[in-house]
Enzyme design. Structure first.
Site, PDB file in Angstrom:
ATOM      1  N   ALA A   1       8.814  13.614  -2.593  1.00  0.00           N
ATOM      2  CA  ALA A   1       9.102  12.206  -2.880  1.00  0.00           C
ATOM      3  C   ALA A   1      10.394  12.086  -3.692  1.00  0.00           C
ATOM      4  CB  ALA A   1       7.919  11.585  -3.624  1.00  0.00           C
TER       5      ALA A   1
ATOM      6  N   CYS B   1      -0.914   3.281  -4.688  1.00  0.00           N
ATOM      7  CA  CYS B   1       0.127   2.484  -5.335  1.00  0.00           C
ATOM      8  C   CYS B   1      -0.355   2.008  -6.703  1.00  0.00           C
ATOM      9  CB  CYS B   1       0.509   1.299  -4.460  1.00  0.00           C
ATOM     10  SG  CYS B   1       1.799   0.260  -5.184  1.00  0.00           S
TER      11      CYS B   1
END
Length: 613
Positions: A515, A388
């Site tokens: 994604a 992240c």
């Protein structure tokens, strides 16, 4: 400074469309652009900007509210007529609420009906012959309800197709910080990652950091007798009863249990001449006996933070996705019993191969969260987020910040894998800074630490989501990884051609994670399975959105709050561009509420600091 900014704006205005696209600048016509608001601070409120400024927008005055004021407004909002008590709404009678006048919600049915928005077109997704709608008067499809049926259950009882909810007794223990984590604490203690071992290293702890893990639940005694162990809660009652049967006159201490590396039978045998103890399944499995998941050639929908919600995963599952994963959940919030964070772990019955993704900076926090998830939830694997790029996560030492601390990264995986029996996977980026602390330097150790698979996003944290992903580096890491470690590639897979190219360029890749390609077109999974490029019609696209709305009503509810979540709440976006989202949402769910605004939850592509690019 102002002259430099003006020159920069002039240069941008003189660029062609091709030049703007090459510099990642969206070529939007001036007539479609909103003027930037002018922020008034304490300095320029008394000294307004010069009159030569061409800004025509109204000044934006930032009014900060205190925590007390925010809390008071939240309580007033609960007591307003817009928030009818669920028990009253469900039954239609004021006396049904057990709290009566002490209830913090409104009991005024007439006032609630007077301000309630008009019913939506269509039928209620909950009201049926088997059970009535659990939202009662609050349902936005109230006109289609049968008046002769009164709801008796709770809204959660109608979500029988969803699991992994947070139990109230568990939440109370977490709130009071009374939840125990025996497996995680034992592992952390053995690895020297908890208590005094953190500040004072020993040679034994150094050996453990090099990969010599200690068994999880083995019976270990030094100079303490069984009574001392029992007082410290370090041994279970069953073992204590057996130890008491041993000859107490024998001064020799019990031996340390063997590891599965020495004894493959899985039994611990302790002898002292008077008897023996056999404990089955008390040790961690050998890596060869580890429970694994086969990711090879399966279509893996990425854990999309803020957008990979359960209704969207159901849409992708129906279009061919094989593996789904929940949105990233912060371990600290899970351990605090936050309901919003636990909602990210919910699983639908159609998700036959499902995992949850957790994120945290330290081995103890993540290990305890993993033990709690395994104890309370039904999941097939637990994914540890190490990629992240968001500042809020990275500044705490979690996410991609772990790539800059390889020893902590290994210890974290080792602690989690030694605590739970659920397969552990890792999702990481190429590096934190470009060209430094790269994932290939530790990928050979991930299997020994306990990871079953690793997903590599072909961008560094510094790149965020810009520039092209470095798939050549992903291939290099795949070839460096041990044969037992499954490697999954990730980065800009928008079509069947992209999937086929990466799989053919590197056959060692187990799979490719999809994604943002799934957000652009959820039918990409059907394309890959049917091995063709597919451009669906507008009617088929609308049917996908209808499915999303239907799944959303089942998940979030058919009351005003649930419908608002589907409209375009920053945490639950439709898989379409935000400038079309509101208009299409109004086609399916009616007009948006008054004062509705759309704003992203976080700036995942922002470059607010120099080191971010």
């Amino acid at each position: 400074m102002m002259a430099t900014e003006a020159a920069g704006r002039k240069a941008v205005n003189e660029m062609s469309v091709e030049e703007l696209v090459a510099k990642a600048i969206v070529p939007v016509k001036k007539e479609f652009m909103c003027p930037a608001p002018t922020r008034l601070t304490t300095d320029n409120q008394h000294h307004p900007p010069p009159t030569t400024t061409t800004t025509t927008s109204a000044p934006l005055i930032i009014d900060k509210k205190s925590k007390r004021q925010i809390k008071r407004e939240r309580i007033q909002e609960k007591q307003s007529t817009r928030n009818l008590c669920p028990m009253v709404a469900k039954t239609g009678t004021v006396d049904s609420c057990s709290y009566n006048d002490k209830c913090r919600l409104s009991h005024d049915i007439q006032a609630f009906k007077a301000q309630k928005p008009a019913d939506l077109e269509g039928n209620c997704p909950f009201d049926s012959d088997e059970a009535p709608c659990p939202y009662g008067l609050a349902c936005r499809y109230l006109g289609t309800h049968r008046t002769d049926i009164v709801a008796t259950g709770t809204p959660n009882e109608h979500k029988n197709s969803e699991v992994n909810g947070l139990k109230k007794d568990v939440q109370k223990l977490l709130w009071k910080n009374k939840m125990t984590f025996p497996k995680a604490d034992t592992v952390l203690k053995d690895l020297g990652l908890m208590g005094p071992a953190k500040s004072k290293k020993t040679p034994e702890a150094d050996d453990k950091e090099e990969g010599h893990t200690v068994s999880n639940d083995s019976l270990v005694t030094n100079e303490n007798n069984c009574g001392d162990l029992n007082a410290q809660n370090d041994c279970c009652p069953e073992v204590c009863e057996k130890v008491e049967d041993i000859n107490a006159d024998d001064p020799r201490p019990l031996k340390r249990g063997k590891s599965l590396n020495d004894d493959a039978s899985g039994l611990i045998t302790e002898t002292n001449g008077a008897g023996h103890i056999e404990t089955d399944k008390s040790l961690k499995l050998h890596p060869r006996e580890r429970k694994l998941i086969d990711f090879r050639d399966k279509l893996y929908l990425a854990p999309l933070t803020t957008v990979g919600n359960l209704p969207f995963r159901r849409v992708c599952k129906g279009l061919g996705a094989d593996i789904t994963c929940g949105e990233m959940a912060m371990c600290s919030n899970l351990l605090q019993g936050q309901a919003a964070e636990w909602a990210l772990l919910r699983r639908h019955a159609s998700e036959d191969l499902f995992g949850v993704q957790i994120c945290g900076p330290f081995p103890d926090t993540v290990a305890r969260a993993a033990e709690l998830v395994e104890r309370e939830c039904t999941v097939d694997f637990i994914d540890i987020n190490m990629g992240c790029p968001i500042d809020l996560v990275v500044n705490k030492g979690a996410g991609s910040a772990l790539l800059a601390k390889p020893m902590r990264l290994k210890n974290l995986i080792r602690a989690v894998s030694s605590t739970v029996d659920t397969p552990i996977t890792v999702k990481a980026r190429t590096s934190y800074y470009e060209g430094r602390s790269r994932i290939d330097s530790v990928i050979a150790d991930l299997w020994e630490c306990g990871a079953s698979a690793v997903t590599i996003h072909g961008r560094s944290r510094q790149q965020r989501y810009t520039k092209q992903p470095d798939w050549d580096y992903v291939y290099e890491c795949t070839r460096k990884a041990p044969n037992t470690l499954q490697v999954i590639g990730n980065g800009d897979i928008f079509s069947f051609s992209d999937w086929k190219k990466h799989k053919s360029d590197c056959p060692q890749l187990s799979s490719c994670m999809i994604a943002r390609g799934a957000l652009v077109k959820p039918w990409i999974f059907t394309e890959i399975k049917e091995q063709r490029d597919w451009d669906i019609s507008s009617g088929e696209r609308l049917n996908i959105l209808k499915d999303y709305v239907r799944f959303g009503l089942h998940h979030w509810g058919s009351d005003t709050k649930g419908v608002a979540s589907i409209f375009g709440d920053p945490q639950n976006m439709l898989p379409i561009p935000q400038w079309d989202q509101i208009k299409i949402s109004e086609m399916l769910l009616g007009k948006v509420p008054d004062g509705f605004t759309f704003s992203p939850k976080h700036k995942s592509n922002a470059f607010d600091k120099a080191e971010n690019g």
